[in-house]
Design a protein around this motif. Structure first.
Motif, PDB file in Angstrom:
ATOM      1  N   LEU A   1      -6.676   4.653   1.451  1.00 20.37           N
ATOM      2  CA  LEU A   1      -5.634   3.888   2.147  1.00 20.37           C
ATOM      3  C   LEU A   1      -4.720   4.782   2.974  1.00 20.37           C
ATOM      4  O   LEU A   1      -4.086   4.310   3.916  1.00 20.37           O
ATOM      5  CB  LEU A   1      -4.796   3.096   1.142  1.00 20.37           C
ATOM      6  CG  LEU A   1      -5.536   2.037   0.324  1.00 20.37           C
ATOM      7  CD1 LEU A   1      -4.610   1.424  -0.717  1.00 20.37           C
ATOM      8  CD2 LEU A   1      -6.090   0.949   1.234  1.00 20.37           C
ATOM      9  N   THR A   2      -4.620   6.054   2.604  1.00 14.09           N
ATOM     10  CA  THR A   2      -3.738   6.957   3.351  1.00 14.09           C
ATOM     11  C   THR A   2      -4.501   7.802   4.357  1.00 14.09           C
ATOM     12  O   THR A   2      -3.941   8.225   5.367  1.00 14.09           O
ATOM     13  CB  THR A   2      -2.998   7.919   2.399  1.00 14.09           C
ATOM     14  OG1 THR A   2      -3.938   8.823   1.804  1.00 14.09           O
ATOM     15  CG2 THR A   2      -2.271   7.155   1.300  1.00 14.09           C
ATOM     16  N   GLY A   3      -5.758   8.090   4.066  1.00 11.93           N
ATOM     17  CA  GLY A   3      -6.519   8.981   4.915  1.00 11.93           C
ATOM     18  C   GLY A   3      -5.915  10.373   4.990  1.00 11.93           C
ATOM     19  O   GLY A   3      -6.164  11.129   5.919  1.00 11.93           O
ATOM     20  N   GLY A   4      -5.092  10.700   3.983  1.00 18.29           N
ATOM     21  CA  GLY A   4      -4.435  12.003   3.966  1.00 18.29           C
ATOM     22  C   GLY A   4      -3.222  12.083   4.877  1.00 18.29           C
ATOM     23  O   GLY A   4      -2.653  13.163   5.062  1.00 18.29           O
ATOM     24  N   ALA A   5      -2.777  10.957   5.420  1.00 14.94           N
ATOM     25  CA  ALA A   5      -1.632  10.949   6.335  1.00 14.94           C
ATOM     26  C   ALA A   5      -0.322  10.762   5.577  1.00 14.94           C
ATOM     27  O   ALA A   5      -0.256  10.024   4.592  1.00 14.94           O
ATOM     28  CB  ALA A   5      -1.798   9.831   7.367  1.00 14.94           C
TER      29      ALA A   5
ATOM     30  N   PHE B   1      -4.121  19.027  -6.891  1.00 14.60           N
ATOM     31  CA  PHE B   1      -4.728  17.920  -6.149  1.00 14.60           C
ATOM     32  C   PHE B   1      -4.041  17.602  -4.827  1.00 14.60           C
ATOM     33  O   PHE B   1      -4.570  16.832  -4.029  1.00 14.60           O
ATOM     34  CB  PHE B   1      -4.732  16.656  -7.023  1.00 14.60           C
ATOM     35  CG  PHE B   1      -5.439  16.851  -8.334  1.00 14.60           C
ATOM     36  CD1 PHE B   1      -6.817  16.995  -8.380  1.00 14.60           C
ATOM     37  CD2 PHE B   1      -4.731  16.906  -9.526  1.00 14.60           C
ATOM     38  CE1 PHE B   1      -7.474  17.187  -9.584  1.00 14.60           C
ATOM     39  CE2 PHE B   1      -5.378  17.104 -10.734  1.00 14.60           C
ATOM     40  CZ  PHE B   1      -6.749  17.245 -10.768  1.00 14.60           C
ATOM     41  N   GLY B   2      -2.855  18.198  -4.591  1.00 11.37           N
ATOM     42  CA  GLY B   2      -2.124  17.902  -3.363  1.00 11.37           C
ATOM     43  C   GLY B   2      -2.893  18.159  -2.083  1.00 11.37           C
ATOM     44  O   GLY B   2      -2.878  17.321  -1.166  1.00 11.37           O
ATOM     45  N   PRO B   3      -3.600  19.295  -1.969  1.00  6.82           N
ATOM     46  CA  PRO B   3      -4.304  19.561  -0.706  1.00  6.82           C
ATOM     47  C   PRO B   3      -5.327  18.499  -0.331  1.00  6.82           C
ATOM     48  O   PRO B   3      -5.480  18.175   0.851  1.00  6.82           O
ATOM     49  CB  PRO B   3      -4.970  20.918  -0.980  1.00  6.82           C
ATOM     50  CG  PRO B   3      -4.064  21.581  -1.965  1.00  6.82           C
ATOM     51  CD  PRO B   3      -3.591  20.467  -2.863  1.00  6.82           C
ATOM     52  N   GLN B   4      -6.024  17.938  -1.322  1.00  6.80           N
ATOM     53  CA  GLN B   4      -7.026  16.932  -0.987  1.00  6.80           C
ATOM     54  C   GLN B   4      -6.385  15.611  -0.575  1.00  6.80           C
ATOM     55  O   GLN B   4      -7.058  14.728  -0.048  1.00  6.80           O
ATOM     56  CB  GLN B   4      -7.974  16.720  -2.168  1.00  6.80           C
ATOM     57  CG  GLN B   4      -7.365  16.038  -3.366  1.00  6.80           C
ATOM     58  CD  GLN B   4      -8.281  16.072  -4.588  1.00  6.80           C
ATOM     59  OE1 GLN B   4      -8.932  17.063  -4.873  1.00  6.80           O
ATOM     60  NE2 GLN B   4      -8.320  14.986  -5.326  1.00  6.80           N
ATOM     61  N   LYS B   5      -5.062  15.485  -0.802  1.00  2.00           N
ATOM     62  CA  LYS B   5      -4.358  14.268  -0.415  1.00  2.00           C
ATOM     63  C   LYS B   5      -3.608  14.430   0.899  1.00  2.00           C
ATOM     64  O   LYS B   5      -2.920  13.498   1.338  1.00  2.00           O
ATOM     65  CB  LYS B   5      -3.387  13.864  -1.529  1.00  2.00           C
ATOM     66  CG  LYS B   5      -4.102  13.598  -2.844  1.00  2.00           C
ATOM     67  CD  LYS B   5      -3.149  13.243  -3.958  1.00  2.00           C
ATOM     68  CE  LYS B   5      -3.928  13.083  -5.266  1.00  2.00           C
ATOM     69  NZ  LYS B   5      -3.094  12.610  -6.369  1.00  2.00           N
ATOM     70  N   GLY B   6      -3.737  15.605   1.498  1.00  3.33           N
ATOM     71  CA  GLY B   6      -3.116  15.813   2.793  1.00  3.33           C
ATOM     72  C   GLY B   6      -1.892  16.698   2.775  1.00  3.33           C
ATOM     73  O   GLY B   6      -1.290  16.944   3.831  1.00  3.33           O
ATOM     74  N   LEU B   7      -1.469  17.192   1.621  1.00  5.33           N
ATOM     75  CA  LEU B   7      -0.334  18.100   1.560  1.00  5.33           C
ATOM     76  C   LEU B   7      -0.761  19.487   2.030  1.00  5.33           C
ATOM     77  O   LEU B   7      -1.817  19.978   1.633  1.00  5.33           O
ATOM     78  CB  LEU B   7       0.208  18.188   0.131  1.00  5.33           C
ATOM     79  CG  LEU B   7       0.864  16.924  -0.438  1.00  5.33           C
ATOM     80  CD1 LEU B   7       1.198  17.115  -1.916  1.00  5.33           C
ATOM     81  CD2 LEU B   7       2.119  16.563   0.344  1.00  5.33           C
ATOM     82  N   THR B   8       0.054  20.114   2.858  1.00  2.00           N
ATOM     83  CA  THR B   8      -0.245  21.454   3.333  1.00  2.00           C
ATOM     84  C   THR B   8       0.220  22.477   2.301  1.00  2.00           C
ATOM     85  O   THR B   8       1.013  22.173   1.410  1.00  2.00           O
ATOM     86  CB  THR B   8       0.471  21.730   4.664  1.00  2.00           C
ATOM     87  OG1 THR B   8       1.890  21.768   4.432  1.00  2.00           O
ATOM     88  CG2 THR B   8       0.147  20.653   5.692  1.00  2.00           C
ATOM     89  N   GLU B   9      -0.276  23.699   2.439  1.00  2.00           N
ATOM     90  CA  GLU B   9       0.137  24.772   1.527  1.00  2.00           C
ATOM     91  C   GLU B   9       1.646  24.957   1.555  1.00  2.00           C
ATOM     92  O   GLU B   9       2.270  25.223   0.519  1.00  2.00           O
ATOM     93  CB  GLU B   9      -0.569  26.079   1.899  1.00  2.00           C
ATOM     94  CG  GLU B   9      -2.047  26.109   1.537  1.00  2.00           C
ATOM     95  CD  GLU B   9      -2.282  26.055   0.031  1.00  2.00           C
ATOM     96  OE1 GLU B   9      -1.461  26.616  -0.725  1.00  2.00           O
ATOM     97  OE2 GLU B   9      -3.273  25.428  -0.384  1.00  2.00           O
TER      98      GLU B   9
ATOM     99  N   SER C   1      -6.258   8.744  -6.135  1.00  2.00           N
ATOM    100  CA  SER C   1      -5.009   8.372  -5.467  1.00  2.00           C
ATOM    101  C   SER C   1      -4.758   9.238  -4.236  1.00  2.00           C
ATOM    102  O   SER C   1      -5.225  10.371  -4.138  1.00  2.00           O
ATOM    103  CB  SER C   1      -3.822   8.499  -6.424  1.00  2.00           C
ATOM    104  OG  SER C   1      -3.456   9.851  -6.594  1.00  2.00           O
ATOM    105  N   GLY C   2      -3.968   8.698  -3.311  1.00  2.00           N
ATOM    106  CA  GLY C   2      -3.515   9.462  -2.157  1.00  2.00           C
ATOM    107  C   GLY C   2      -2.048   9.801  -2.273  1.00  2.00           C
ATOM    108  O   GLY C   2      -1.413  10.152  -1.281  1.00  2.00           O
TER     109      GLY C   2
ATOM    110  N   GLY D   1       0.815  -1.205   0.000  1.00  2.00           N
ATOM    111  CA  GLY D   1       0.000   0.000   0.000  1.00  2.00           C
ATOM    112  C   GLY D   1       0.850   1.255   0.000  1.00  2.00           C
ATOM    113  O   GLY D   1       2.081   1.192   0.098  1.00  2.00           O
ATOM    114  N   PRO D   2       0.237   2.419  -0.085  1.00  2.00           N
ATOM    115  CA  PRO D   2       0.983   3.669  -0.235  1.00  2.00           C
ATOM    116  C   PRO D   2       1.890   4.005   0.936  1.00  2.00           C
ATOM    117  O   PRO D   2       2.891   4.706   0.765  1.00  2.00           O
ATOM    118  CB  PRO D   2      -0.116   4.720  -0.404  1.00  2.00           C
ATOM    119  CG  PRO D   2      -1.353   4.091   0.182  1.00  2.00           C
ATOM    120  CD  PRO D   2      -1.222   2.643  -0.101  1.00  2.00           C
ATOM    121  N   LEU D   3       1.553   3.511   2.128  1.00  2.00           N
ATOM    122  CA  LEU D   3       2.374   3.782   3.305  1.00  2.00           C
ATOM    123  C   LEU D   3       3.085   2.534   3.806  1.00  2.00           C
ATOM    124  O   LEU D   3       3.599   2.500   4.932  1.00  2.00           O
ATOM    125  CB  LEU D   3       1.512   4.395   4.412  1.00  2.00           C
ATOM    126  CG  LEU D   3       0.836   5.719   4.045  1.00  2.00           C
ATOM    127  CD1 LEU D   3      -0.024   6.226   5.189  1.00  2.00           C
ATOM    128  CD2 LEU D   3       1.866   6.766   3.647  1.00  2.00           C
TER     129      LEU D   3
END
Length: 360
Positions: free
Chosen positions: A96-100, A200-208, A132-133, A67-69
């Motif tokens: 699978l990541t939950g944005g983590a 798309f980064g913010p919706q995957k958990g990446l901060t500004e 994708s995450g 998985g991704p993590l």
């Protein structure tokens, strides 16, 4: 009256099948004599394999990938003759990541899915991209296929910073003789203002604060391989998986087209009097290859009105009409918080309201 009900998933709340069923139930409540044709769809994201299996038959094979993590993730590939369909979201999805830990999320498992398809005898692999995450430019996929570099390829975008050399020889050999199609849900390039990280980064958990660094890592990846391919249509799909697949010689097709062809959607739209579609957020990204845009275009080709039932509607009338949509209705406007807590019931109620507006 004949109604074609052709929604995508409502991300995080309803699958496309659940959405189609809820819309049909609500419509039938108001207009029980209408003839309803349910066609749940996918644009390459979650639900891609299930939708195609329902339309094409074939054999499902269960596999386990990284998985991704790093944890093991169950996935399924669909074999129809010598063609395999795989869904990248099953191996590196946001679910699978939950944005983590988004800077370290990897697409390694998608490469393992490709290898499993080849081991199963596939001579063509159609890869659904979406949901994708990850934002690693597909570097993890390349690593799983045997690519090497002067930086780790399987540690997400954080591992790519400063990469200057990548050897794709083994990866290209691993898929030699196999035709690959990237079935993507968006047209974005890999990097830049409209690239994978910025859009798309913010919706995957990446901060500004993290976005410039991740975009820079993807620029390093492109510079080490192929800047021209990075600028290509769909290279930014699924956090850059479109780019990695293009490096392997993949052709690109809109995921919606792949599913529409398999489900005979054009003929079904032609036979309808009204076409309904929907997704979680009807917004500016819809035009880039999402299901509602594709459904509206098909409906327009056959001079059939198209109506959108969405979780949220974030486009104005002018943009909506430019997409070929007659009207759009939002669950949140009628149901408020119940759009998230009771999405099936909220969508059913919205469909009953829309039927009252559109069915004679």
């Amino acid at each position: 009256m004949r109604i074609l009900i052709a929604p995508d998933k409502y991300a995080g709340t309803l699958t496309s099948q659940e959405a189609a069923t809820a819309i049909a139930a609500g419509w039938a409540r108001t207009a029980p004599l209408d003839e309803l044709d349910l066609a749940p769809l996918s644009d390459g994201g979650p639900g891609f394999v299930d939708t195609l299996h329902a339309a094409l038959g074939g054999t499902l094979e269960a596999v386990t990938v990284r998985g991704p993590l790093g944890a093991a993730a169950p996935a399924t590939l669909l074999l129809v003759g010598h063609t395999a369909y795989v869904e990248s979201a099953q191996a590196c999805g946001l679910a699978l990541t939950g944005g983590a830990d988004a800077r370290r999320a990897s697409t390694y498992g998608v490469g393992e899915l490709l290898l499993a398809a080849i081991d199963a005898g596939a001579r063509e692999i159609i890869v659904g991209l979406g949901g994708s995450g990850t934002t690693d430019g597909g570097a993890g996929l390349l690593a799983a296929l045997g690519a090497t570099a002067d930086r780790p390829l399987d540690e997400g975008p954080a591992g790519l910073v400063g990469v200057t050399h990548i050897d794709l020889t083994a990866a290209r050999a691993a898929v030699g003789g196999v035709s690959i199609v990237a079935a993507s849900d968006v047209d974005n390039p890999l990097t830049g203002l409209f690239g994978a990280a910025k859009v798309f980064g913010p919706q995957k958990g990446l901060t500004e604060d993290e976005l410039p660094g991740v975009d820079g890592a993807l620029q390093d990846l492109a510079a080490a391989t192929d800047r021209k391919t990075a600028a290509g249509k769909g290279a930014g799909a699924a956090g850059g998986l479109g780019f990695a697949l293009a490096l392997l010689g993949a052709d690109r097709r809109p995921g919606f087209e792949v599913v529409a062809e398999a489900t005979g959607l054009a003929a079904r739209a032609a036979a309808a009097d009204l076409v309904l579609t929907g997704e979680g957020a009807f917004d500016f990204t819809t035009r880039g290859g999402k299901v509602p845009a594709g459904v509206a275009a098909l409906a327009g080709e056959h001079a059939r009105p198209c109506v959108v039932l969405a979780g949220r509607v974030d486009v104005g009338n002018r943009e909506m009409r430019a997409l070929g949509v007659e009207s759009a209705y939002a669950m949140v406007e009628r149901a408020g918080d119940r759009a998230l807590t009771e999405p099936g019931a909220a969508l059913e109620e919205l469909a009953a309201h829309v039927a009252d507006q559109w069915s004679p």
